[in-house]
Design an enzyme around this catalytic site. Sequence first.
Site, PDB file in Angstrom:
ATOM      1  N   ASP A  71       0.799  -1.231   0.000  1.00  0.00           N
ATOM      2  CA  ASP A  71       0.000   0.000   0.000  1.00  0.00           C
ATOM      3  C   ASP A  71       0.832   1.281   0.000  1.00  0.00           C
ATOM      4  OD1 ASP A  71       1.003  -0.347   2.522  1.00  0.00           O
ATOM      5  OD2 ASP A  71      -0.903  -0.259   3.584  1.00  0.00           O
ATOM      6  N   HIS A  72       2.087   1.205   0.408  1.00  0.00           N
ATOM      7  CA  HIS A  72       2.891   2.424   0.514  1.00  0.00           C
ATOM      8  C   HIS A  72       3.624   2.738  -0.796  1.00  0.00           C
ATOM      9  CE1 HIS A  72       2.227   2.071   4.798  1.00  0.00           C
ATOM     10  NE2 HIS A  72       2.969   3.127   5.060  1.00  0.00           N
ATOM     11  N   ASP A 119       3.913  -1.040  11.354  1.00  0.00           N
ATOM     12  CA  ASP A 119       3.431   0.280  10.988  1.00  0.00           C
ATOM     13  C   ASP A 119       2.820   0.903  12.236  1.00  0.00           C
ATOM     14  OD1 ASP A 119       2.711   1.921   8.271  1.00  0.00           O
ATOM     15  OD2 ASP A 119       1.360   2.340   9.944  1.00  0.00           O
ATOM     16  N   ARG A 136      -0.599  12.926  10.039  1.00  0.00           N
ATOM     17  CA  ARG A 136       0.698  13.557  10.324  1.00  0.00           C
ATOM     18  C   ARG A 136       0.910  14.769   9.422  1.00  0.00           C
ATOM     19  NH1 ARG A 136       3.725   7.850  11.169  1.00  0.00           N
ATOM     20  NH2 ARG A 136       3.129   7.718  13.350  1.00  0.00           N
ATOM     21  N   SER A 180       6.716   7.316  13.029  1.00  0.00           N
ATOM     22  CA  SER A 180       6.531   6.008  12.409  1.00  0.00           C
ATOM     23  C   SER A 180       7.285   4.898  13.120  1.00  0.00           C
ATOM     24  CB  SER A 180       6.959   6.068  10.946  1.00  0.00           C
ATOM     25  OG  SER A 180       8.275   5.604  10.811  1.00  0.00           O
ATOM     26  N   ARG A 190       9.241   2.858  11.403  1.00  0.00           N
ATOM     27  CA  ARG A 190      10.307   2.417  10.487  1.00  0.00           C
ATOM     28  C   ARG A 190      11.609   2.129  11.232  1.00  0.00           C
ATOM     29  NH1 ARG A 190       9.928   8.306   7.688  1.00  0.00           N
ATOM     30  NH2 ARG A 190       7.788   7.559   7.674  1.00  0.00           N
TER      31      ARG A 190
HETATM   32  C1  MIC Z   1       4.023   6.549   8.233  1.00  0.00           C
HETATM   33  O1  MIC Z   1       2.849   6.870   8.247  1.00  0.00           O
HETATM   34  O2  MIC Z   1       4.940   7.296   8.618  1.00  0.00           O
HETATM   35  C2  MIC Z   1       4.384   5.165   7.713  1.00  0.00           C
HETATM   36  C3  MIC Z   1       5.040   5.373   6.412  1.00  0.00           C
HETATM   37  O3  MIC Z   1       3.212   4.422   7.521  1.00  0.00           O
HETATM   38  C4  MIC Z   1       5.293   4.508   8.750  1.00  0.00           C
HETATM   39  C5  MIC Z   1       5.885   3.238   8.317  1.00  0.00           C
HETATM   40  C6  MIC Z   1       7.044   3.414   7.397  1.00  0.00           C
HETATM   41  O4  MIC Z   1       7.851   4.317   7.574  1.00  0.00           O
HETATM   42  O5  MIC Z   1       7.155   2.600   6.481  1.00  0.00           O
HETATM   43  C7  MIC Z   1       4.607   4.252  10.096  1.00  0.00           C
HETATM   44  O6  MIC Z   1       3.727   4.986  10.462  1.00  0.00           O
HETATM   45  O7  MIC Z   1       5.040   3.358  10.846  1.00  0.00           O
HETATM   46 FE1  SF4 Z   2      -0.102   4.856   5.044  1.00  0.00          FE
HETATM   47 FE2  SF4 Z   2       1.227   5.598   7.258  1.00  0.00          FE
HETATM   48 FE3  SF4 Z   2      -0.267   7.334   5.872  1.00  0.00          FE
HETATM   49 FE4  SF4 Z   2      -1.453   5.438   7.219  1.00  0.00          FE
HETATM   50  S1  SF4 Z   2      -0.222   7.077   8.082  1.00  0.00           S
HETATM   51  S2  SF4 Z   2      -1.950   6.071   5.153  1.00  0.00           S
HETATM   52  S3  SF4 Z   2      -0.030   3.754   6.983  1.00  0.00           S
HETATM   53  S4  SF4 Z   2       1.580   6.331   5.179  1.00  0.00           S
END
Ligand code: MIC
Ligand code: SF4
Length: 644
Positions: A64-65, A119, A379, A535, A537
């Site tokens: 999905d990313h 995630d 975010r 996140s 990550r």
């Molecule tokens: C995000 O919303 O920052 C992400 C991308 O979903 C991250 C995960 C990632 O960095 O791959 C998260 O929220 O954990």
């Molecule tokens: Fe995707 Fe992270 Fe955004 Fe949710 S917050 S939509 S998991 S990138």
Amino acid sequence: MGYTLGQKLIKSHLVSGDMTPGSEVGIRIDQTLTQDATGTMAYLEFEAMGVERVRTELSVAYIDHNTLQTGFENADDHRFIQTVCKKHGIRFSRPGNGICHQVHLERFGIPGKTLIGSDSHTPTGGGIGMLAIGAGGLDVAVAMGGGTYYITMPKMVRVNLTGKLSPWVAAKDIILEVLRIMSVKGGVGKIIEYGGEGVKTLSVPERATITNMGAELGATTSVFPSDEITRAFLKAQGREQDWVELLPDSDAVYDEVIEIDLSSLAPMAAMPHSPDNVKSVTEIGPIKVDQVCIGSCTNSSLLDMLKVAAILKGKTVHPDVSLSIAPGSKQVLTMLAQDGALADMIAAGARILESACGPCIGMGQSPNSKGISLRTFNRNFEGRSGTADAGIYLVSPEVAAASALTGVLTDPRTLGEAPQVTLPEAFLINDNMVELPASPEEAKNVEVVRGPNIKEFPVTQALPESIEAKAVLKVGDNITTDHIMPAGAKILPYRSNIPYLSKFCFGQVDPEFSERCKAEGKGIIIGGANYGQGSSREHAALVPLYLGVKAVITKSFARIHQANLINAGILPFTFADEADYDKISLGDELRLPDVRACIAQGKPVVLENATKQECYPLAYSFSQRQTEMLLAGGLLNYTRENAN
Ligand code: MIC
Ligand code: SF4
């Protein structure tokens, strides 16, 4: 004394430890999820563990990313994940099937079960009474292998909801209010549990919006009771048999209680650049808007989309605004299409995106220079949209749609009567985009496909006796993982290529950091409060590890990032006296004498500053397991040592 809902969920899965807040508890994990941006690394780690089949009740991998596919990298990584899933017993949600948290809620989440996901927004599952927690990829890999997941036993916060939301006021406004009250670090070490009469007025998608964005509080997770509303939702998903009732005991004791009268709330927005920078829409006033993005795991449910379509119906998006809409899942998108609501969105001028994270993680739709973008996301960190000087406001779908029509930030209560939208009695069920794994017999013949983008992950070494290194970076409070390891369309495709990613580490904060740290060969990072928020990550730990970072010393840490540092074998310490933070300058020669012996024996650790001729006492509280992990040089080494 009775139990809170959070305590009940932990108790029913407790493997080790006692449930005193602050001490480490190990819990059994029923379900796992991964997404593709963290998944490649998580599955490489899973492979390194040498387990043939996952040992969870259910494990799902979502794509999905990384769906922009501007080069071969994403598609190669998708193939890698798809074949790993087939071989090792994991369900594979194909690209196009939707955002992990939305799909998991619809199709797989079960009240009373534990779920960890690579995630940070995994707590979305708390909307149906799961204990759903965001974790680093390595922790998820271990759980897939049947290993225990460890957390610090959280304190319990009850958010008592009374009354009922007024028309045009949304679930998003509830969580924005909680963020206003508690701040982005107010939830660290806590489970946020929603209760009170007001809960009965909220549908499952609304509850999931709230638990999803509990991640922005820094909370371990958030949870709603599982009640008749949960049952109706699961029934409509053809899964009534998955329902169980889950309520806190009436004499449960909470560490903190927050009261919110739903009828007193107004439409709100989180202003740049922090999700807790919240004001009401009327207070902010009618600022001019360049872009509106609707979607993300926070607000992409059918309920949200139907409301948006109703607001847009028969109107045209303001000429100065670009409106994009990404429905959260294939189920949502198909139902919108069948209902005709999708046609209303298209007719109004919305740019329909595929069911994926998209603009939320900077995968396309970056705003114009100095652009103001209203987003229904979770975010709004500086630069995350892909435009360094853009200003992102986080709002409800109602505020987003209303403002897309007027061209200015708009309180939707000025639009007249609110649209009446209800959830269907039956959702459209078609799981044809979830691929089942091969049988254990067939799995032997499945070959895992590895593209050239997949590189080895950094090797870690056992902790040395002492550390001597410069302060290679000094940063302030609330540093996010987006600062440490940015995402976005240009970088995200390289999540399985740590050497390449390392060029961008802290790029927005200090463009020379990466080169400087690599040239030094080793270093110590000095940070402020809530370091590593955001996140899950693990790249925000693995990349500094690759660059030679040995320790991170801060005023305080965000939960998942601290766990990721320990997993990577990087020492996370805090200042015993926060005032010492000010005494260290960039480039100071620092020493951690006998640090190995000190943490092995639980003795005080002192940071010596050779440049300033000063000493600063540090604080830490590592569990026995964490201590052993740090001594071994991280979780992989530790697991290997224990296996031997
Ligand atoms: C995000 O919303 O920052 C992400 C991308 O979903 C991250 C995960 C990632 O960095 O791959 C998260 O929220 O954990
Ligand atoms: Fe995707 Fe992270 Fe955004 Fe949710 S917050 S939509 S998991 S990138």
